[in-house]
Design an enzyme around this catalytic site. Structure first.
Site, PDB file in Angstrom:
ATOM      1  N   SER A   1     122.762 111.650  68.160  1.00 19.63           N
ATOM      2  CA  SER A   1     121.657 111.049  67.396  1.00 19.63           C
ATOM      3  C   SER A   1     122.068 109.663  66.927  1.00 19.63           C
ATOM      4  CB  SER A   1     121.368 111.926  66.174  1.00 19.63           C
ATOM      5  OG  SER A   1     120.540 111.237  65.252  1.00 19.63           O
TER       6      SER A   1
ATOM      7  N   TYR B   1     123.767 116.285  58.658  1.00 25.37           N
ATOM      8  CA  TYR B   1     123.330 115.983  60.035  1.00 25.37           C
ATOM      9  C   TYR B   1     124.205 114.883  60.639  1.00 25.37           C
ATOM     10  CZ  TYR B   1     120.062 114.977  63.886  1.00 25.37           C
ATOM     11  OH  TYR B   1     119.491 114.794  65.119  1.00 25.37           O
TER      12      TYR B   1
HETATM   13  N1  LIG Z   1     113.479 114.392  67.350  1.00 25.08           N
HETATM   14  C1  LIG Z   1     114.286 113.458  66.853  1.00 25.08           C
HETATM   15  O1  LIG Z   1     113.861 112.570  66.082  1.00 25.08           O
HETATM   16  C2  LIG Z   1     115.739 113.431  67.258  1.00 25.08           C
HETATM   17  C3  LIG Z   1     116.478 112.269  66.973  1.00 25.08           C
HETATM   18  C4  LIG Z   1     117.812 112.216  67.305  1.00 25.08           C
HETATM   19  C5  LIG Z   1     118.424 113.296  67.939  1.00 25.08           C
HETATM   20  N2  LIG Z   1     117.692 114.414  68.204  1.00 25.08           N
HETATM   21  C6  LIG Z   1     118.401 115.547  68.840  1.00 25.08           C
HETATM   22  O2  LIG Z   1     117.730 115.928  70.021  1.00 25.08           O
HETATM   23  C7  LIG Z   1     117.943 117.315  70.259  1.00 25.08           C
HETATM   24  C8  LIG Z   1     116.623 117.989  70.565  1.00 25.08           C
HETATM   25  O3  LIG Z   1     115.819 117.902  69.406  1.00 25.08           O
HETATM   26  P1  LIG Z   1     114.209 117.931  69.442  1.00 25.08           P
HETATM   27  O4  LIG Z   1     113.752 116.785  68.675  1.00 25.08           O
HETATM   28  O5  LIG Z   1     113.715 118.152  70.815  1.00 25.08           O
HETATM   29  O6  LIG Z   1     113.961 119.220  68.518  1.00 25.08           O
HETATM   30  P2  LIG Z   1     113.108 120.562  68.702  1.00 25.08           P
HETATM   31  O7  LIG Z   1     111.785 120.278  69.300  1.00 25.08           O
HETATM   32  O8  LIG Z   1     113.185 121.242  67.394  1.00 25.08           O
HETATM   33  O9  LIG Z   1     113.982 121.373  69.786  1.00 25.08           O
HETATM   34  C9  LIG Z   1     115.234 121.901  69.462  1.00 25.08           C
HETATM   35  C10 LIG Z   1     115.646 122.863  70.552  1.00 25.08           C
HETATM   36  O10 LIG Z   1     116.941 123.405  70.200  1.00 25.08           O
HETATM   37  C11 LIG Z   1     116.864 124.830  70.232  1.00 25.08           C
HETATM   38  N3  LIG Z   1     117.770 125.383  69.219  1.00 25.08           N
HETATM   39  C12 LIG Z   1     117.871 125.030  67.907  1.00 25.08           C
HETATM   40  N4  LIG Z   1     118.800 125.776  67.307  1.00 25.08           N
HETATM   41  C13 LIG Z   1     119.282 126.627  68.253  1.00 25.08           C
HETATM   42  C14 LIG Z   1     120.264 127.648  68.243  1.00 25.08           C
HETATM   43  N5  LIG Z   1     120.946 127.956  67.132  1.00 25.08           N
HETATM   44  N6  LIG Z   1     120.516 128.307  69.399  1.00 25.08           N
HETATM   45  C15 LIG Z   1     119.833 128.020  70.530  1.00 25.08           C
HETATM   46  N7  LIG Z   1     118.911 127.060  70.610  1.00 25.08           N
HETATM   47  C16 LIG Z   1     118.635 126.373  69.478  1.00 25.08           C
HETATM   48  C17 LIG Z   1     115.403 125.162  69.932  1.00 25.08           C
HETATM   49  O11 LIG Z   1     115.058 126.410  70.498  1.00 25.08           O
HETATM   50  P3  LIG Z   1     114.790 127.790  69.698  1.00 25.08           P
HETATM   51  O12 LIG Z   1     114.200 127.427  68.374  1.00 25.08           O
HETATM   52  O13 LIG Z   1     113.889 128.525  70.633  1.00 25.08           O
HETATM   53  O14 LIG Z   1     116.134 128.421  69.599  1.00 25.08           O
HETATM   54  C18 LIG Z   1     114.695 124.040  70.683  1.00 25.08           C
HETATM   55  O15 LIG Z   1     114.562 124.383  72.044  1.00 25.08           O
HETATM   56  C19 LIG Z   1     118.657 117.849  69.015  1.00 25.08           C
HETATM   57  O16 LIG Z   1     120.042 117.951  69.246  1.00 25.08           O
HETATM   58  C20 LIG Z   1     118.397 116.785  67.956  1.00 25.08           C
HETATM   59  O17 LIG Z   1     119.397 116.737  66.969  1.00 25.08           O
HETATM   60  C21 LIG Z   1     116.366 114.504  67.890  1.00 25.08           C
END
Ligand SMILES: NC(=O)c1ccc[n+]([C@@H]2O[C@H](COP(=O)([O-])OP(=O)(O)OC[C@H]3O[C@@H](n4cnc5c(N)ncnc54)[C@H](OP(=O)(O)O)[C@@H]3O)[C@@H](O)[C@H]2O)c1
Length: 276
Positions: free
Chosen positions: A146, A159
């Site tokens: 991130s 985080y």
């Molecule tokens: N969106 C942003 O602004 C942003 C910015 C910077 C970095 N990121 C990073 O990008 C990545 C994806 O995030 P996103 O924005 O796409 O979020 P999201 O829509 O909430 O998706 C998160 C994914 O991770 C899975 N997950 C979470 N905890 C888990 C666990 N304990 N075991 C297995 N699976 C798990 C969830 O699946 P289940 O709930 O089905 O388990 C879901 O498929 C993350 O690492 C996040 O930190 C996001």
């Protein structure tokens, strides 16, 4: 579509049930003919995604487990070997965003959990899968960190720490495997996904301001796919991420100060408890 090094490869992808992970899985399957082995906890969402893929659904298989459980990664490695599946690429994308808050308001269990999901899960997956991945002549690992790993903001102690740990780990692994595995670090900025589901809801006006600096999920997925295609070592993606990356290099810790001031005056409810 031109030939690409990951066409028709087999990809292990965590966090495949929603947001960025689901988007990456869809692009890899539809545009690159990849076979994707998805991991997440919510089976219904994984099933729905498989159905949405239509006649490409056979290219998506999934396992439901919590990525913070080390033994599950070893079980996955054993299953892949038993079934003669040779993975080429591991994408560690699963992650959570704890509620923005002052450090003193977290309980230690929340901190441990965030470290387990955002950081240790990647250590476990690489520990279990690297020996198999390295048998591929296109071995690759893509770790989704991130922009919080580049410059820490008030209210993101937990985080930021988890993602900074992932950044350091990924960069060291990259040097250890320069000759036999492409290892990439991805630092997205704010992206429009459901990851903000646990944050306090903001007024429409404040939310609009937030939307202005956030990147659409499809666009973020596109940036990541293009970065992988070019085998970029480090991808800083999104306007806010570029600000934090460049800002930290130019202004040092003042960049965190400026960002915190912007958060304070933004009026977004999700940042309120940080400055009370
Ligand atoms: N969106 C942003 O602004 C942003 C910015 C910077 C970095 N990121 C990073 O990008 C990545 C994806 O995030 P996103 O924005 O796409 O979020 P999201 O829509 O909430 O998706 C998160 C994914 O991770 C899975 N997950 C979470 N905890 C888990 C666990 N304990 N075991 C297995 N699976 C798990 C969830 O699946 P289940 O709930 O089905 O388990 C879901 O498929 C993350 O690492 C996040 O930190 C996001």
């Amino acid at each position: 579509m031109n030939k690409c090094w990951f066409d028709y490869k087999t990809v292990i992808l965590s966090g495949a049930s929603s947001g960025i992970g689901k988007g990456i899985a869809e692009r890899l399957i539809k545009d690159h003919g990849c076979k994707v082995v998805g991991i997440a906890r919510n089976e219904q969402r994984l099933q729905n995604f498989k159905a949405e893929l239509g006649d490409k659904g056979d290219n998506f298989t999934y396992y439901t487990f919590d990525v913070s459980q080390e033994d599950k990664w070893h079980e996955l490695a054993e299953t892949l070997q038993k079934e003669n599946i040779q993975p080429d690429i591991l994408i560690n994308n699963a992650g959570i965003l704890p509620k923005f808050d002052k450090f003193m308001n977290y309980i230690v269990e929340e901190i441990r959990s965030a470290m387990e999901i955002n950081f240790f899960s990647c250590v476990y997956s690489m520990n279990a899968l690297m020996p198999i991945l390295l048998k591929s002549d296109s071995a690759a690992v893509v770790n989704i960190a991130s922009s919080a790993a580049l410059c820490s903001l008030a209210g993101t102690s937990v985080y930021s720490a988890s993602k900074a740990a992932l950044k350091g780990f990924t960069e060291a692994m990259r040097e250890e495997h320069r000759d036999n595995c492409y290892i990439a670090l991805v630092c997205p900025g704010f992206t429009k996904t459901d990851i903000f589901r646990n944050q306090s809801k903001s007024s429409d006006k404040a939310q609009k301001a937030m939307d202005l600096i956030s990147t659409d999920c499809d666009k973020m997925v596109d940036y990541i796919i293009k970065g992988m295609w070019k085998k970029r070592d480090k991808m800083v993606l999104g306007m806010d991420a570029h600000f934090m990356d460049k800002g930290y290099k130019v202004f040092g810790t003042k960049c965190s100060l400026i960002s915190s001031k912007v958060m304070k005056i933004s009026g977004l409810d999700m940042f309120k408890s940080i400055f009370e």
